[in-house]
Write a protein that holds these residues in place. Sequence first.
Motif, PDB file in Angstrom:
ATOM      1  N   SER A  97       6.768 -10.285  10.331  1.00 25.41           N
ATOM      2  CA  SER A  97       7.766  -9.833   9.782  1.00 25.41           C
ATOM      3  C   SER A  97       7.840  -8.176   9.709  1.00 25.41           C
ATOM      4  O   SER A  97       6.933  -7.721   9.355  1.00 25.41           O
ATOM      5  N   THR A  98       9.090  -7.434   9.836  1.00 22.35           N
ATOM      6  CA  THR A  98       9.069  -6.071   9.829  1.00 22.35           C
ATOM      7  C   THR A  98       8.871  -5.675   8.481  1.00 22.35           C
ATOM      8  O   THR A  98       8.317  -4.445   8.497  1.00 22.35           O
ATOM      9  N   VAL A  99       9.383  -6.337   7.452  1.00 25.61           N
ATOM     10  CA  VAL A  99       8.886  -5.978   5.825  1.00 25.61           C
ATOM     11  C   VAL A  99       7.266  -5.783   5.893  1.00 25.61           C
ATOM     12  O   VAL A  99       7.080  -4.899   5.267  1.00 25.61           O
ATOM     13  N   PHE A 100       6.736  -6.879   6.143  1.00 28.82           N
ATOM     14  CA  PHE A 100       5.238  -6.816   6.007  1.00 28.82           C
ATOM     15  C   PHE A 100       4.739  -5.833   6.768  1.00 28.82           C
ATOM     16  O   PHE A 100       3.892  -4.909   6.419  1.00 28.82           O
ATOM     17  N   LEU A 107       0.857   1.108   2.927  1.00 34.25           N
ATOM     18  CA  LEU A 107      -0.386   1.142   2.352  1.00 34.25           C
ATOM     19  C   LEU A 107      -1.290   1.935   2.911  1.00 34.25           C
ATOM     20  O   LEU A 107      -2.128   2.475   2.334  1.00 34.25           O
ATOM     21  N   LYS A 108      -1.479   1.719   4.158  1.00 29.87           N
ATOM     22  CA  LYS A 108      -2.453   2.411   5.038  1.00 29.87           C
ATOM     23  C   LYS A 108      -2.306   3.749   4.842  1.00 29.87           C
ATOM     24  O   LYS A 108      -3.274   4.627   4.700  1.00 29.87           O
ATOM     25  N   SER A 109      -1.136   4.546   5.211  1.00 29.55           N
ATOM     26  CA  SER A 109      -1.176   6.080   5.094  1.00 29.55           C
ATOM     27  C   SER A 109      -1.264   6.471   3.654  1.00 29.55           C
ATOM     28  O   SER A 109      -1.846   7.248   3.430  1.00 29.55           O
ATOM     29  N   THR A 110      -0.890   5.529   2.718  1.00 31.02           N
ATOM     30  CA  THR A 110      -1.183   5.924   1.316  1.00 31.02           C
ATOM     31  C   THR A 110      -2.740   6.063   1.035  1.00 31.02           C
ATOM     32  O   THR A 110      -3.275   6.732   0.343  1.00 31.02           O
TER      33      THR A 110
END
Length: 188
Positions: A97-100, A107-110
Amino acid sequence: MEDHNTANLTEPSSPAASVASAEIAAEFAALTVEEKEQRRAEWSQELARVEEEINTLRTVLASKTRHASDLKRKLGITVWKELTDDVNQGVKNIKESTVFQRTESVLKSTGEKTASVFGSITSGISSKLSQMKNSDSMRSIEASVGSAYENVKTKVTSRSGSVSSFPDALDENQSSSGLNSPTDSLTK
């Protein structure tokens, strides 16, 4: 009294249903007593026929369900396997899904930003510690501590005369004076 009971048999769930119920009740009220009885008998027969069809469909559905279960058992398909397949498919659908995917990238960039912030904080702290260690005041403190150690060692060695190291002097002082603490032997 009879008309009032007939109007309350069904409770409408929408405005359109209440209008239709009102129309049916008005039509039913306009009928004669014989017509009302005949209409009720027709409805009762139709209700019995519909309930019989429902029971037949339930029986057919139960039979088909048993047959499907037998075929699954013969094929080795278990309830656990079906549940596992359903869960795996659900997880796959969620991951696709696009939301995931957006959430995962955020989350990865954070996480990367957090790691870089912690890295810069850690490197800043270590550079500050190395600057402190090389500062004149830290050297002065090291020299003071070193000279205090040498003074204590000299005093202890001069008292015992034959001791070759500081720990030996402490051991000898404790055994000769019966004291447990090296500071007690130094203060005597």
